[in-house]
Design an enzyme around this catalytic site. Structure first.
Site, PDB file in Angstrom:
ATOM      1  N   CYS A   2      36.927  84.085  42.052  1.00  0.00           N
ATOM      2  CA  CYS A   2      37.932  84.253  43.098  1.00  0.00           C
ATOM      3  C   CYS A   2      37.293  83.675  44.350  1.00  0.00           C
ATOM      4  CB  CYS A   2      38.235  85.723  43.314  1.00  0.00           C
ATOM      5  SG  CYS A   2      38.860  86.507  41.840  1.00  0.00           S
ATOM      6  N   ARG A  27      38.712  77.966  43.230  1.00  0.00           N
ATOM      7  CA  ARG A  27      37.980  79.078  42.594  1.00  0.00           C
ATOM      8  C   ARG A  27      38.924  80.037  41.889  1.00  0.00           C
ATOM      9  NH1 ARG A  27      32.878  79.699  44.206  1.00  0.00           N
ATOM     10  NH2 ARG A  27      32.906  81.872  43.597  1.00  0.00           N
ATOM     11  N   TRP A  73      41.608  84.760  40.679  1.00  0.00           N
ATOM     12  CA  TRP A  73      41.754  84.303  39.298  1.00  0.00           C
ATOM     13  C   TRP A  73      41.609  85.557  38.462  1.00  0.00           C
ATOM     14  CZ3 TRP A  73      37.900  83.090  35.226  1.00  0.00           C
ATOM     15  CH2 TRP A  73      38.480  82.428  34.136  1.00  0.00           C
ATOM     16  N   ASN A  99      35.206  89.646  44.932  1.00  0.00           N
ATOM     17  CA  ASN A  99      35.063  88.629  43.880  1.00  0.00           C
ATOM     18  C   ASN A  99      33.990  89.129  42.926  1.00  0.00           C
ATOM     19  OD1 ASN A  99      34.830  86.378  42.286  1.00  0.00           O
ATOM     20  ND2 ASN A  99      33.452  85.311  43.706  1.00  0.00           N
ATOM     21  N   GLY A 100      34.360  89.301  41.648  1.00  0.00           N
ATOM     22  CA  GLY A 100      33.382  89.772  40.662  1.00  0.00           C
ATOM     23  C   GLY A 100      34.048  90.728  39.690  1.00  0.00           C
ATOM     24  N   GLU A 478      32.414  65.587  25.506  1.00  0.00           N
ATOM     25  CA  GLU A 478      32.807  65.609  26.935  1.00  0.00           C
ATOM     26  C   GLU A 478      34.162  64.948  27.119  1.00  0.00           C
ATOM     27  OE1 GLU A 478      32.161  67.199  29.364  1.00  0.00           O
ATOM     28  OE2 GLU A 478      32.933  66.080  31.061  1.00  0.00           O
ATOM     29  N   LYS A 482      37.458  66.889  28.679  1.00  0.00           N
ATOM     30  CA  LYS A 482      38.183  66.375  29.848  1.00  0.00           C
ATOM     31  C   LYS A 482      39.668  66.244  29.553  1.00  0.00           C
ATOM     32  CE  LYS A 482      35.918  66.919  32.687  1.00  0.00           C
ATOM     33  NZ  LYS A 482      34.813  67.594  32.118  1.00  0.00           N
ATOM     34  N   GLU A 485      41.417  69.750  29.070  1.00  0.00           N
ATOM     35  CA  GLU A 485      41.546  70.694  30.193  1.00  0.00           C
ATOM     36  C   GLU A 485      42.490  70.213  31.273  1.00  0.00           C
ATOM     37  OE1 GLU A 485      38.016  71.650  32.465  1.00  0.00           O
ATOM     38  OE2 GLU A 485      37.093  69.753  31.929  1.00  0.00           O
ATOM     39  N   HIS A 501      34.823  64.676   5.446  1.00  0.00           N
ATOM     40  CA  HIS A 501      34.637  65.993   4.794  1.00  0.00           C
ATOM     41  C   HIS A 501      35.725  66.973   5.215  1.00  0.00           C
ATOM     42  CE1 HIS A 501      30.868  64.567   3.210  1.00  0.00           C
ATOM     43  NE2 HIS A 501      30.574  64.090   4.406  1.00  0.00           N
ATOM     44  N   LYS A 600      37.278  76.940  38.689  1.00  0.00           N
ATOM     45  CA  LYS A 600      36.138  76.036  38.859  1.00  0.00           C
ATOM     46  C   LYS A 600      34.816  76.699  38.483  1.00  0.00           C
ATOM     47  CE  LYS A 600      33.898  72.359  39.936  1.00  0.00           C
ATOM     48  NZ  LYS A 600      33.946  71.248  38.946  1.00  0.00           N
TER      49      LYS A 600
HETATM   50  C1  AGP Z   1      34.198  71.227  32.847  1.00  0.00           C
HETATM   51  O1  AGP Z   1      35.103  70.231  33.259  1.00  0.00           O
HETATM   52  C2  AGP Z   1      34.705  72.622  33.094  1.00  0.00           C
HETATM   53  N1  AGP Z   1      35.120  72.817  34.417  1.00  0.00           N
HETATM   54  C3  AGP Z   1      33.729  73.676  32.597  1.00  0.00           C
HETATM   55  O2  AGP Z   1      33.422  73.389  31.249  1.00  0.00           O
HETATM   56  C4  AGP Z   1      32.398  73.788  33.380  1.00  0.00           C
HETATM   57  O3  AGP Z   1      31.592  72.659  33.107  1.00  0.00           O
HETATM   58  C5  AGP Z   1      31.671  75.045  32.913  1.00  0.00           C
HETATM   59  O4  AGP Z   1      32.470  76.155  33.236  1.00  0.00           O
HETATM   60  C6  AGP Z   1      30.276  75.217  33.529  1.00  0.00           C
HETATM   61  O5  AGP Z   1      30.387  75.368  34.926  1.00  0.00           O
HETATM   62  P1  AGP Z   1      29.026  75.302  35.792  1.00  0.00           P
HETATM   63  O6  AGP Z   1      28.442  73.933  35.581  1.00  0.00           O
HETATM   64  O7  AGP Z   1      29.435  75.558  37.188  1.00  0.00           O
HETATM   65  O8  AGP Z   1      28.107  76.367  35.246  1.00  0.00           O
END
Ligand code: AGP
Length: 605
Positions: A2, A27, A73, A99-100, A478, A482, A485, A501, A600
């Site tokens: 958050c 966030r 969030w 936040n937490g 990766e 991308k 998401e 397989h 994020k």
């Molecule tokens: C990647 O595009 C995502 N946003 C997610 O996988 C991110 O890399 C992951 O949550 C790790 O975040 P961090 O690098 O801040 O620890």
């Protein structure tokens, strides 16, 4: 995950809170709210939905010059008006943002309910504000100490007391919090961009520290309530670097910032053609390392895998790659001869932080690769290599990934050279190649029109496959992440030799298959895998060096990258995949920077 902000000064607080929340929306953004202390009364305006909904609701209603705000969030309780922050205590005396996660909130809630408190929300945060009321002894700081002694879990808290219009209090544990120092005004925020417009002078609070924030002063206290003096940090990020700079989305800006981000990550770390990370890691310790563990989540995990492949291949040190969320439950074989590499852009990912602590508890030294100065991961590691990517706002990580790989590659070279497994000429060759990466990235970025066309072609697919061999299979992981998401299209990364397989059964007419092929010694193998999927009707795309004519002739659509030493190919191969995901998301009309369900920084387990 958050975002919290706070202000006390002589300006209208609502304007500063709302602009700060705007910069923290990445966030978390399923609900938002502010509280303003005005004429000895607390006004709370909050709502489900993103910040635009709140801004419409606030609409010039308040003039107070002290307040706190929050963008959420959800973790406990669905997104709703009642569950939005800030939360008022039963009598309305205290107002709080958090936040937490409070892990023992149920017990506290039961106890307070028995004492006559009632709760308007399903959140864990509301128990905190009622604890302030219940334990209030007239002094905000000592009350806060008593409250935090009851709490188990993570928290960055801002709390306003209606009867004290001259100061408010913040406390942090395991969730980030910075204090911005102004002239006759002061600020708090979860992250720097929220207050950068007003001040570049900040305090970074450490775990268990509290601060009393007034118009002319910031008093900081340690976990025992003892006053401490902290160093003010001057932040050299300009506000623009946290803004979009003319790009349509933060993500496109950040994709295009990669050449510069790599240059900054290399800066000051190459001397006479060799790597010098100034880690203060003794040669004796370096030689004692007999295992490397990589602990990270998501994209950061994939950056670790890329270089993990290379470490095993070139340094002959076994590498244990773990998703951080799994690591601490797998009884990992880690000891004082293991170097654990913890990778995290935000430096606040709860699973990654927990993995760091697990490895440390088993005697391992920790090197952190992170993008945020003084982040929790940075502060708890033995060694830190900062990626100099600048703020990464888009939820989908791009420049953090490439700078993590660059930082890890420098670590590999320094370790290898110190251990004698890499000779000077090899290191100098790779260093030269690394220095040349930004220019080669620029070439790819300037030829993105082709990728836009491919995005149009794949936008209605229901499922795509990314295939590769060796380290290319990591670039596929990766690329698939991308695409998933931000375009919301299902995509799966698969080692090319493994398709037959089982998964080959899913390859039918028009299924797009994207092959990443940068390994010369495996080229014939990957070409036969492409043949396999083509005969079953797949539409094939290839990412390979521009001079790989055989591969280019084999695929239906080609995404060339400039030639570079294969060890560094993942730094280039990822760019077409980032662009493909970006343009696909745009053409589908998705919220590229803030994709659904995601945040994020995932600061909860
Ligand atoms: C990647 O595009 C995502 N946003 C997610 O996988 C991110 O890399 C992951 O949550 C790790 O975040 P961090 O690098 O801040 O620890």
């Amino acid at each position: 995950m958050c975002g919290i902000v706070g202000y006390i000064g002589d300006k209208r607080a609502q304007d500063i809170l709302l602009s700060g929340l705007k910069r923290l929306e990445y966030r978390g953004y399923d609900s938002a709210g502010i509280c303003i202390l005005e004429d000895n009364d607390i006004k709370v305006i909050k709502s489900k939905g993103n910040l635009e909904v709140l801004i419409k609701k606030v609409d010039d209603q308040t003039f107070g010059s002290q307040g706190i705000g929050h963008t959420r969030w959800a973790t406990h309780g669905k997104p709703s008006d009642e569950n939005s922050h800030p939360h008022l205590s039963n009598s309305g005396q205290f107002c709080l943002v958090h936040n937490g996660i409070i892990e023992n909130y149920n017990e506290i809630k039961t106890d307070l309910t028995e004492k006559g408190f009632d709760f308007k929300s399903e959140t864990d945060s509301e128990v905190i504000v009622n604890l302030f009321e219940y334990l209030n002894d007239g002094d905000l700081l000592s009350t806060a100490k008593k409250v935090t002694e009851k709490l188990e879990g993570s928290y960055a808290i801002g709390v306003v007391n209606k009867e004290n219009k001259d100061e408010f209090l913040v406390v942090r544990k395991d969730s980030p919090l910075v204090v911005g120092v102004g002239e006759g005004e002061n600020f708090i925020a979860s992250d720097i961009p929220a207050i950068l417009e007003y001040t570049k002078k900040i305090y970074i609070l450490d775990d268990d520290e509290m601060a009393l924030i007034s118009r002319g002063d910031v008093k900081i206290f340690d976990g025992n309530g003892k006053r401490i003096i902290k160093e003010i940090r001057e932040i050299n990020w300009s506000l623009e670097s946290a803004e979009k700079q003319g790009y349509e989305h933060f993500m496109l800006k950040e994709i295009n910032e990669q050449p510069e981000a790599i240059r900054k990550t290399l800066a000051g770390r190459i001397k006479n053609g060799l790597i010098n990370l100034n880690l203060d890691m003794s040669e004796e310790y370096v030689k004692s390392i007999n295992k490397i563990a990589v602990v990270a989540c998501g994209t950061a995990n994939y950056a670790g895998r890329v270089v993990g492949h290379l470490i095993e291949d070139k340094l002959r040190i076994p590498v244990l790659i773990s998703y951080a969320s799994e690591f601490r439950y797998n009884n990992p074989i880690i000891d004082q001869n293991t170097l654990t590499i913890v990778i995290s852009q935000s430096g606040e990912t709860a699973d990654t932080l927990a993995g760091l602590r697990e490895a440390k508890s088993r005697g391992s030294k920790i090197v952190a690769i992170t993008n945020v100065v003084e982040s929790s991961v940075a502060r708890e590691a033995d060694y830190v290599i900062y990626t100099q990517a600048g703020p990464e706002i888009a939820v989908a990580s791009t420049k953090a990934y490439s700078t993590q790989i660059a930082a890890l590659f420098m670590l590999l070279m320094e370790l290898g050279y110190k251990r004698g497994s890499l000779d000077e000429s090899t290191v100098k060759h790779w260093v030269t190649e690394l220095i040349g990466i930004p220019e080669k990235m620029q070439i790819i970025l300037e030829n993105s029109e082709l990728i836009k066309k491919y995005a149009e072609q794949i936008k209605d697919s229901t499922s795509l496959f990314f295939i590769g061999r060796g380290v290319d299979s990591v670039s596929c992981l990766e690329g698939a992440l991308k695409l998933k998401e931000i375009s919301y299209i299902h995509a799966e990364a698969y080692p090319a030799g493994e398709l037959k397989h089982g998964t080959l059964a899913l390859i039918t007419d028009d299924v797009p298959v994207i092959a990443v092929a940068t390994n010369k010694s495996l080229m014939d193998k990957i070409i036969s895998n492409i043949e396999e999927v083509k005969t079953r009707g797949a539409v094939t795309y290839g990412v390979a060096f521009e001079d790989e004519i055989k591969l280019k002739d084999e695929v239906d659509y080609f995404m060339p990258i400039p030639r570079v030493d294969e060890a560094l190919a993942p730094l280039l191969a990822v760019l077409p995949l980032q662009l493909l995901a970006y343009y696909t998301s745009v053409v589908k009309g998705n919220d590229v920077d803030k994709p659904r369900n995601l945040a994020k920084s995932v600061t909860v387990e």
